[in-house]
Design a protein around this motif. Structure first.
Motif: not given
Length: 339
Positions: A42-55, A63-69
C-alpha cells in the motif's frame, strides 16, 4: 481496455506473492507477514502514484495529486507499471521479511523504489533512457524487476544475518494458491508491454505457457535427481523461475527459443542455488536471490543466444543493474537497519 484487464490480472499476482511467503515461512508468523507485506504494498502504491511513476517514465517530478486531468492512456500506463513496481518491491523484501521490523520495511521499500527501481526503469524502459537507446532488451523486467530485486534481497539477507525462526514446515495450500495467482497474472505481466491484443501478445501468451512448463519440469526432474525431500515446493518454485527467466526475451523469442532459454536458465538456476547458499552462507528464507536474481540474470543472457547483435548492450545493461542494485541497496540497508 487491454491494459486495464492486464493490470487487474497482475494485481492478483502481487498478493499471490504475499500468499506464497506465508506458505514458505513459519505458520506462527503468518499474521505478521500478511500485515507487513500488505502495508508495504500500500505504501509503495502511494509513492508510485504520488511521483515515482513520473520520475521513471517522464523524467520529471509530477504527481497524480497535483494534476486536474490526466489522459486515459497515461492513467492506464501508470496503473500497469505500478504492478511491475509492486512485484519488484515484493521480491526485494521477501528474503528478510521474517526478520525485518515494519518501519524498516517501509523505509527500505521507499528508498529502494526511488533510488534503485526508478533509475533502472528510466534507463531501460523509458524511450529517452540511455540503455534503451543503446539497445538493451528487457521486455517485461528480467533486469529492471527481477535481477535488481533478487540481488538487493541478497544484500539485505547478508546484512541482517541468519533468521531466528524455524521455517521447516511449508504450508502447501498457501504456496499452491500463491503460485496459481502469480501464474494467472504473469500472462498479463508478459503481454502488457505490447499495449494491445494482437498477434504478438497472443504469441507472448504462448511463450509464457511454455516458460511455465519448462521451469516446472526442469526443477521437478532435478529435485527428483537430487533426491530432494519436498518435490512440491521444488515444482512450484520451478514454475515461478521459468516465468522469471522468460521476461527479458519473451517479446522477441518464438516458442522453441523460449523453451530452450527457460529450460536451460531454470536448470542452471537450480544447480547454482545450493552451491551459492553454501558458499555465501546465505539465509534467504524464500530463495528470492536464486529464483529472481539468478533467473533474471540468466534469462537476460538468453537474449544474446537468439539475438547475438545485442551482446554488448545486454552485458552493459546487466552490469549497470548489478552495480546500481548492489551498491545502493548496501548503503541504504546499512543506514536504515541501524534505525
Amino acid at each position: 481496455m487491454f491494459l486495464l484487464i492486464c493490470s487487474l490480472m497482475m494485481w492478483l499476482m502481487i498478493f499471490g506473492l504475499g500468499l506464497m511467503y506465508v506458505g514458505y515461512l513459519s505458520p506462527k508468523l503468518s499474521n505478521r507477514i500478511l500485515f507487513q507485506y500488505t502495508i508495504t504494498m500500500l505504501w509503495t502504491s502511494f509513492l508510485w502514484i504520488a511521483f515515482a511513476y513520473f520520475i521513471s517514465f517522464q523524467g520529471q517530478l509530477d504527481s497524480v495529486f497535483l494534476s486536474h486531468h490526466l489522459p486515459t492512456n497515461l492513467m492506464l500506463e501508470l496503473f500497469c507499471q505500478l504492478c511491475f513496481a509492486l512485484y519488484a518491491v515484493g521480491m526485494m523484501i521477501g528474503a528478510t521479511i521474517d526478520r525485518t521490523k515494519t518501519h524498516h520495511l517501509i523505509l527500505l521499500s521507499s528508498a529502494w523504489l526511488l533510488l534503485v527501481y526508478c533509475p533502472l526503469a528510466y534507463l531501460i524502459w523509458n524511450p529517452a533512457g540511455w540503455l534503451t537507446q543503446l539497445g538493451v532488451v528487457d521486455f517485461s523486467g528480467g533486469l529492471v524487476v527481477h535481477l535488481s530485486a533478487g540481488l538487493s534481497s541478497l544484500v539485505l539477507a547478508k546484512l541482517l544475518g541468519n533468521t531466528p525462526h524455524e521455517h521447516n514446515n511449508n504450508q502447501h495450500l498457501p504456496l499452491y494458491l500463491g503460485m496459481l495467482f502469480i501464474t494467472f497474472g504473469w500472462f498479463s505481466f508478459n503481454m502488457a508491454p505490447v499495449g494491445q491484443l494482437n498477434g504478438k501478445s497472443v504469441l507472448i501468451a504462448i511463450n509464457t505457457l511454455v516458460a511455465i512448463i519448462s521451469g516446472g519440469l526442469a526443477w521437478s526432474f532435478l529435485a527428483k535427481w537430487h533426491k530432494a525431500t519436498n518435490l512440491t515446493v521444488a515444482t512450484l518454485n520451478g514454475v515461478i523461475v521459468g516465468l522469471v527467466t522468460s521476461t527479458s526475451a519473451v517479446g522477441i523469442a518464438n516458442p522453441l527459443e523460449m523453451m530452450l532459454i527457460c529450460g536451460a536458465a531454470s536448470s542452471l538456476t537450480y544447480l547454482m542455488m545450493t552451491w551459492i547458499q553454501k558458499t555465501l552462507l546465505l539465509d534467504d528464507v524464500v530463495d528470492s536471490f536464486a529464483m529472481n536474481g539468478l533467473g533474471g540474470l540468466l534469462g537476460s543472457l538468453g537474449v544474446i543466444a537468439i539475438a547475438p547483435e545485442t551482446v554488448l548492450p545486454q552485458i552493459i545493461g546487466i552490469l549497470v543493474t548489478i552495480v546500481v542494485s548492489g551498491i545502493v541497496t548496501l548503503v541504504v540497508g546499512k543506514v536504515v537497519l541501524k534505525k
